[in-house]
Design an enzyme around this catalytic site. Structure first.
Site, PDB file in Angstrom:
ATOM      1  N   LYS A 158     -13.379  -1.075   6.241  1.00 40.38           N
ATOM      2  CA  LYS A 158     -13.778  -1.801   5.064  1.00 40.38           C
ATOM      3  C   LYS A 158     -14.937  -2.831   5.470  1.00 40.38           C
ATOM      4  CE  LYS A 158     -10.423  -0.299   2.744  1.00 40.38           C
ATOM      5  NZ  LYS A 158      -9.432   0.785   3.282  1.00 40.38           N
TER       6      LYS A 158
ATOM      7  N   TRP B 245       0.933  -1.142   0.065  1.00 40.78           N
ATOM      8  CA  TRP B 245      -0.049  -0.072   0.060  1.00 40.78           C
ATOM      9  C   TRP B 245       0.894   1.159   0.091  1.00 40.78           C
ATOM     10  CZ3 TRP B 245      -1.828   2.704   4.945  1.00 40.78           C
ATOM     11  CH2 TRP B 245      -2.794   3.817   4.477  1.00 40.78           C
TER      12      TRP B 245
ATOM     13  N   ALA C 293      -6.434  -4.710   7.267  1.00 40.34           N
ATOM     14  CA  ALA C 293      -7.264  -3.818   6.900  1.00 40.34           C
ATOM     15  C   ALA C 293      -8.729  -4.337   6.225  1.00 40.34           C
ATOM     16  CB  ALA C 293      -6.671  -2.755   5.982  1.00 40.34           C
TER      17      ALA C 293
ATOM     18  N   ASP D  90      -0.402  -5.380   9.364  1.00 47.71           N
ATOM     19  CA  ASP D  90      -1.449  -4.452   8.821  1.00 47.71           C
ATOM     20  C   ASP D  90      -2.928  -5.265   8.489  1.00 47.71           C
ATOM     21  OD1 ASP D  90      -3.256  -2.324   7.964  1.00 47.71           O
ATOM     22  OD2 ASP D  90      -1.799  -1.404   6.615  1.00 47.71           O
TER      23      ASP D  90
END
Length: 395
Positions: A243, A127, A210, A208
């Site tokens: 999300k 990302w 997400a 991470d």
């Protein structure tokens, strides 16, 4: 002073969003922006969120501050959601943050504060904001090999070879699931090898996560990070609710510091709270309040899980449809990997010139590295994309 401010390169995805808005074509397709969309092209408010908001409106009596670390019930609920029973609650320090990005930023701040000589290793690709924040903070960083574009799979041998060159105390940034931007995930066996490498090289994992629930399921998507957290002495985890709860604009995230030694949790908790105070004092509470209400109410939890599963299965169906359509049009298995990937994103392996052609001649907007948002498609636009891709690759 303002005239002396440095200029910064504009964010490519934000630029793409602006170009899409200015495009007057009615049949244009946006596959660039990284938000979930339903078949109607909308990012809906989830049913459980709506119900929780209504209930909150009825019972909330104050907008006063909560705590530097955020509401305890939110922290407890999120630790349980992400880590399950992998570690005991008293092994985890945690703070609420403004979105997953806030958690990522705070984790890098913590690394810089504790070990300024550490290098943060990130996947190539990753990302974009990971690298941007690292550079802004002045944290040493290096990429490790991750994605083999030719096969659409993880270059795992390259990944482990690169991590074996890291020095003790370095940080390895991992994607918990649904890798952004590739969609290519580690297998269970590969996660174990990563753990072995982290232990052998004395490296600190930072994970991470997400997109928990967008790949193979809530529990399945957390399996890798739970293995890491339960196996290595210390782990940092940055989690986002944007999300899987659809609360993008509420900026709802959490940073966790997991330790095998319960005696280290107190200092970790104090330092996480200290960083919150320096950066924004008290984290946002509205989204966190809704999330904790859902995770602690049986009816809301069941409805949220049901809708999240609908979202997950819908994306898998779109992936399979796109892979099948591209196989039919190109008469090759070149794009079969799309069906094997998980989450919102896949990289098509097209050149920048081909991406420009998609945009200019077909009104299809994708990021220059060929990342597309699967959730930006529906059953009607999949054949349109497949036909356009087949044309630009010369089939």
């Amino acid at each position: 002073m303002f005239s002396d401010l440095p200029t910064h390169a504009p964010d490519k995805i934000l630029q793409l969003m602006q170009m899409f808005r200015e495009d007057t074509r009615t049949d244009k397709i946006d596959l660039g922006v990284g938000v979930y969309k339903n078949a109607e092209g909308q990012t809906p408010v989830m049913r459980a969120i709506k119900a929780a908001e209504k209930k909150l409106w009825e019972v909330e009596t104050t907008k006063s501050y909560v705590a530097l670390a955020g509401a305890p019930d939110y922290n407890d609920a999120m630790v349980k959601l992400v880590l399950g029973d992998a570690v005991a609650r008293d092994q985890v320090a945690s703070v609420a943050t403004p979105g997953g990005t806030g958690a990522v930023r705070q984790s890098f701040e913590l690394v810089k504060m504790v070990n300024p000589d550490a290098t943060v290793w990130y996947s190539n690709p990753t990302w974009g904001n990971h690298v941007s924040i690292l550079k802004y903070l002045g944290v040493a960083n290096k990429a490790y090999r991750y994605f083999d574009a030719a096969s659409g799979t993880v270059d795992f041998d390259g990944m482990i070879a690169d991590l074996n060159s890291a020095k003790p105390g370095d940080v390895v940034l991992l994607h918990g699931c649904c890798h952004n931007p590739t969609g290519a995930n580690l297998t269970a066996e590969q996660w174990q090898t990563v753990v072995d490498t982290l232990l052998a090289k004395e490296l600190l994992p930072m994970i991470d996560v997400a997109y928990q629930g967008f790949g193979d399921g809530l529990e399945e998507d957390a399996a890798g990070l739970r293995l890491v957290a339960s196996s290595v002495p210390e782990t940092l985890i940055a989690a986002s609710c944007s999300k899987n709860f659809g609360v993008y604009r509420e900026r709802t995230g959490i940073l966790m510091a997991v330790s095998a030694d319960k005696g280290k949790v107190g200092p970790a908790q104090a330092n996480l709270a200290y960083l919150n105070r320096q950066n924004y004092s008290f984290p946002p509470d509205h989204g966190a309040r809704l999330v904790s209400m859902i995770l602690t109410d049986d009816a809301l939890l069941a409805d949220w899980k049901a809708e999240l599963e609908e979202v997950r299965l819908g994306m898998l169906e779109l992936r399979q449809q796109l892979a099948d359509e591209l196989r039919r049009l190109t008469n090759t298995d070149r794009f079969d990997f799309i069906a094997r990937h998980r989450g919102m994103f896949s990289m098509l392996g097209l050149t920048e010139d081909q991406i420009v052609t998609l945009r200019e001649e077909h009104g299809i907007y994708a990021v220059s590295d060929s990342r597309i948002n699967i959730a930006g498609l529906n059953t009607k636009t999949v054949p349109i994309l497949a036909k356009a891709v087949a044309e630009v690759v010369g089939v």
